[in-house]
Design an enzyme around this catalytic site. Structure first.
Site, PDB file in Angstrom:
ATOM      1  N   GLY A  52       0.834  -1.210   0.000  1.00  0.00           N
ATOM      2  CA  GLY A  52       0.000   0.000   0.000  1.00  0.00           C
ATOM      3  C   GLY A  52       0.861   1.250   0.000  1.00  0.00           C
ATOM      4  O   GLY A  52       0.551   2.238   0.674  1.00  0.00           O
ATOM      5  N   ALA A  53       1.941   1.207  -0.785  1.00  0.00           N
ATOM      6  CA  ALA A  53       2.907   2.324  -0.750  1.00  0.00           C
ATOM      7  C   ALA A  53       2.643   3.349  -1.834  1.00  0.00           C
ATOM      8  O   ALA A  53       3.472   4.233  -2.052  1.00  0.00           O
ATOM      9  CB  ALA A  53       4.334   1.776  -0.865  1.00  0.00           C
ATOM     10  N   ASN A  54       1.490   3.249  -2.517  1.00  0.00           N
ATOM     11  CA  ASN A  54       1.199   4.247  -3.552  1.00  0.00           C
ATOM     12  C   ASN A  54       0.640   5.540  -2.974  1.00  0.00           C
ATOM     13  O   ASN A  54       0.609   6.564  -3.658  1.00  0.00           O
ATOM     14  CB  ASN A  54       0.231   3.689  -4.602  1.00  0.00           C
ATOM     15  CG  ASN A  54      -1.076   3.226  -4.007  1.00  0.00           C
ATOM     16  OD1 ASN A  54      -1.154   2.137  -3.469  1.00  0.00           O
ATOM     17  ND2 ASN A  54      -2.104   4.063  -4.065  1.00  0.00           N
ATOM     18  N   ILE A  63       0.307   6.761   4.399  1.00  0.00           N
ATOM     19  CA  ILE A  63       1.420   6.466   5.304  1.00  0.00           C
ATOM     20  C   ILE A  63       2.447   5.560   4.604  1.00  0.00           C
ATOM     21  O   ILE A  63       3.659   5.711   4.791  1.00  0.00           O
ATOM     22  CB  ILE A  63       0.877   5.787   6.586  1.00  0.00           C
ATOM     23  CG1 ILE A  63      -0.078   6.732   7.319  1.00  0.00           C
ATOM     24  CG2 ILE A  63       2.021   5.350   7.495  1.00  0.00           C
ATOM     25  CD1 ILE A  63      -0.953   6.057   8.371  1.00  0.00           C
ATOM     26  N   TYR A  95     -13.228  -3.576  11.216  1.00  0.00           N
ATOM     27  CA  TYR A  95     -11.900  -2.938  11.149  1.00  0.00           C
ATOM     28  C   TYR A  95     -11.131  -3.204  12.438  1.00  0.00           C
ATOM     29  O   TYR A  95      -9.954  -3.595  12.399  1.00  0.00           O
ATOM     30  CB  TYR A  95     -12.069  -1.439  10.930  1.00  0.00           C
ATOM     31  CG  TYR A  95     -10.746  -0.683  10.850  1.00  0.00           C
ATOM     32  CD1 TYR A  95      -9.910  -0.831   9.751  1.00  0.00           C
ATOM     33  CD2 TYR A  95     -10.344   0.178  11.877  1.00  0.00           C
ATOM     34  CE1 TYR A  95      -8.702  -0.137   9.668  1.00  0.00           C
ATOM     35  CE2 TYR A  95      -9.143   0.871  11.809  1.00  0.00           C
ATOM     36  CZ  TYR A  95      -8.331   0.709  10.694  1.00  0.00           C
ATOM     37  OH  TYR A  95      -7.134   1.387  10.619  1.00  0.00           O
TER      38      TYR A  95
HETATM   39  N1  NAP Z   1      -4.908   7.103   8.755  1.00  0.00           N
HETATM   40  C1  NAP Z   1      -5.090   6.808  10.028  1.00  0.00           C
HETATM   41  O1  NAP Z   1      -5.522   7.640  10.823  1.00  0.00           O
HETATM   42  C2  NAP Z   1      -4.753   5.428  10.528  1.00  0.00           C
HETATM   43  C3  NAP Z   1      -4.921   5.167  11.897  1.00  0.00           C
HETATM   44  C4  NAP Z   1      -4.596   3.903  12.389  1.00  0.00           C
HETATM   45  C5  NAP Z   1      -4.116   2.947  11.512  1.00  0.00           C
HETATM   46  N2  NAP Z   1      -3.966   3.218  10.192  1.00  0.00           N
HETATM   47  C6  NAP Z   1      -3.450   2.157   9.308  1.00  0.00           C
HETATM   48  O2  NAP Z   1      -2.403   2.668   8.523  1.00  0.00           O
HETATM   49  C7  NAP Z   1      -2.282   1.893   7.322  1.00  0.00           C
HETATM   50  C8  NAP Z   1      -2.116   2.800   6.132  1.00  0.00           C
HETATM   51  O3  NAP Z   1      -3.321   3.537   5.992  1.00  0.00           O
HETATM   52  P1  NAP Z   1      -3.397   5.012   5.433  1.00  0.00           P
HETATM   53  O4  NAP Z   1      -3.989   5.841   6.502  1.00  0.00           O
HETATM   54  O5  NAP Z   1      -2.137   5.432   4.803  1.00  0.00           O
HETATM   55  O6  NAP Z   1      -4.556   4.817   4.324  1.00  0.00           O
HETATM   56  P2  NAP Z   1      -4.625   5.102   2.748  1.00  0.00           P
HETATM   57  O7  NAP Z   1      -4.056   6.433   2.437  1.00  0.00           O
HETATM   58  O8  NAP Z   1      -6.029   4.804   2.377  1.00  0.00           O
HETATM   59  O9  NAP Z   1      -3.658   3.988   2.153  1.00  0.00           O
HETATM   60  C9  NAP Z   1      -4.010   2.631   2.218  1.00  0.00           C
HETATM   61  C10 NAP Z   1      -3.205   1.869   1.202  1.00  0.00           C
HETATM   62  O10 NAP Z   1      -3.641   0.489   1.205  1.00  0.00           O
HETATM   63  C11 NAP Z   1      -3.909   0.121  -0.141  1.00  0.00           C
HETATM   64  N3  NAP Z   1      -4.860  -0.968  -0.279  1.00  0.00           N
HETATM   65  C12 NAP Z   1      -6.182  -0.983   0.035  1.00  0.00           C
HETATM   66  N4  NAP Z   1      -6.729  -2.155  -0.324  1.00  0.00           N
HETATM   67  C13 NAP Z   1      -5.737  -2.904  -0.886  1.00  0.00           C
HETATM   68  C14 NAP Z   1      -5.671  -4.181  -1.470  1.00  0.00           C
HETATM   69  N5  NAP Z   1      -6.761  -4.963  -1.610  1.00  0.00           N
HETATM   70  N6  NAP Z   1      -4.476  -4.631  -1.936  1.00  0.00           N
HETATM   71  C15 NAP Z   1      -3.385  -3.860  -1.861  1.00  0.00           C
HETATM   72  N7  NAP Z   1      -3.381  -2.620  -1.335  1.00  0.00           N
HETATM   73  C16 NAP Z   1      -4.546  -2.150  -0.853  1.00  0.00           C
HETATM   74  C17 NAP Z   1      -4.441   1.392  -0.779  1.00  0.00           C
HETATM   75  O11 NAP Z   1      -4.428   1.287  -2.194  1.00  0.00           O
HETATM   76  P3  NAP Z   1      -5.406   2.241  -3.094  1.00  0.00           P
HETATM   77  O12 NAP Z   1      -4.763   3.586  -3.130  1.00  0.00           O
HETATM   78  O13 NAP Z   1      -5.438   1.552  -4.427  1.00  0.00           O
HETATM   79  O14 NAP Z   1      -6.742   2.263  -2.398  1.00  0.00           O
HETATM   80  C18 NAP Z   1      -3.421   2.366  -0.244  1.00  0.00           C
HETATM   81  O15 NAP Z   1      -2.217   2.259  -0.955  1.00  0.00           O
HETATM   82  C19 NAP Z   1      -3.522   1.001   7.269  1.00  0.00           C
HETATM   83  O16 NAP Z   1      -3.173  -0.312   7.670  1.00  0.00           O
HETATM   84  C20 NAP Z   1      -4.455   1.627   8.296  1.00  0.00           C
HETATM   85  O17 NAP Z   1      -5.337   0.686   8.866  1.00  0.00           O
HETATM   86  C21 NAP Z   1      -4.281   4.437   9.673  1.00  0.00           C
END
Ligand code: NAP
Length: 286
Positions: free
Chosen positions: A19-21, A24, A174
């Site tokens: 999910g590095a596109n 975070i 979740y």
């Molecule tokens: N943001 C917060 O406040 C927060 C808080 C606690 C924990 N987290 C955790 O932090 C991590 C990163 O989240 P983020 O906040 O950076 O969210 P984000 O910006 O939505 O990024 C999530 C990433 O996961 C990818 N992804 C989703 N479904 C996938 C699949 N089926 N196969 C491969 N990749 C997939 C997304 O790809 P697409 O771009 O194609 O959708 C995107 O690259 C997650 O595990 C999340 O649960 C976040």
């Protein structure tokens, strides 16, 4: 050879970030590339993944950044991703299980509740498939991005993991998936003790990333205004991935670059049960 120290801790070492596109994950991948790491950007979208690779190369001046296709909602895609990485014949020093979905409804290709399937089961399979290479490349680390939402899960209803989320907010599934991240990391630590592989689960903070996509405008900008930036949100992932301070630790949970006690529900017994089921489930479509 031991792990390098301090600011050069990523230099010449190989990282795979899921999910590095965006969000975070992208901030983590970019920081690792900036520190001289060799970085694989795993993403379900070729267009977004390749755009991220180009952006990270341009902003860091490091050309050792590559795209790997990975859809965690499809175990066949997880196998293909692991095979593609292994075929490159390169060491793997750190796997960052970062990708995640929230408030998602539906099933994975193999019929698992979507948040459990993507956030836990796909990463479980990916880690298993890459564990041999991680062990050969030791000292190596497996960093799994969980959440403080895991504290709200009261346990795991294993039957519910075979049907779509039924809760009104989607937050119950979740929380369970994020509890699975903590349990997985702890059980992996027990299983890799003395192999040179160490494991870390973490809460990144509340971060203004794409994860809030399901929240409609104009609530979203109001909500995300006071949140951490994605670079701030990557700090604990980077700490767990590279800091010499935690090189001897394994199986623990971190928040704000410090150890934090995980939920009391995260017992070794539940972790062992989840591991057993995950092993059975990930060979379903073999
Ligand atoms: N943001 C917060 O406040 C927060 C808080 C606690 C924990 N987290 C955790 O932090 C991590 C990163 O989240 P983020 O906040 O950076 O969210 P984000 O910006 O939505 O990024 C999530 C990433 O996961 C990818 N992804 C989703 N479904 C996938 C699949 N089926 N196969 C491969 N990749 C997939 C997304 O790809 P697409 O771009 O194609 O959708 C995107 O690259 C997650 O595990 C999340 O649960 C976040």
């Amino acid at each position: 050879m031991g792990e390098p120290e301090g600011a050069d801790a990523a230099e010449g070492r190989t990282f795979l970030v899921t999910g590095a596109n965006t969000g975070i994950g992208r901030a983590t991948a970019a920081a690792l590339a900036r520190q001289g790491g060799r970085v694989y950007v795993a993403s379900r979208s070729r267009a977004k993944g390749e755009e991220a690779v180009a952006g990270i190369k341009a902003s860091t001046g490091n050309d050792a950044v590559w795209f790997l296709p990975l859809d965690l909602a499809d175990l066949d895609s997880v196998r293909a991703c692991a095979s593609a990485f292994l075929a490159r014949g390169e060491p793997l020093n750190v796997l960052v299980n970062n990708a995640g979905v929230v408030r998602a409804r539906g099933l994975t290709k193999q019929g698992f509740e979507l948040m459990f399937g993507v956030n836990h089961l796909g990463h479980f399979a990916l880690t298993q498939l890459l564990l041999g290479r991680l062990t050969e490349s030791g000292p190596a680390r497996v960093v799994t991005v969980s959440s403080d939402s895991h504290y709200s899960a009261r346990g795991i209803d294993f039957e519910a993991l075979r049907r779509p989320e039924r809760g009104i907010t989607g937050m119950h599934g979740y929380a369970v998936s994020k509890l699975c991240n903590v349990l997985f990391s702890a059980e992996l630590a027990r299983r890799t003790a003395d192999t040179g592989v160490t494991t870390y689960a973490l809460h990144p903070g509340v971060v203004a990333s794409d994860i809030w996509r399901p929240v409609p405008w104009p609530v979203r900008p109001l909500m995300t205004r006071r949140m951490l930036t994605v670079d701030q949100g990557a700090a604990t992932s980077l700490y767990c991935a590279t800091s010499p301070a935690v090189a001897q630790d394994s199986g623990k949970f971190y928040d704000r670059c410090a150890e934090r006690a995980p939920s009391r529900v995260a017992t070794p017994e539940l972790a062992a049960e989840l591991w057993k089921r995950s092993e059975e489930w990930t060979t379903l479509s073999a």
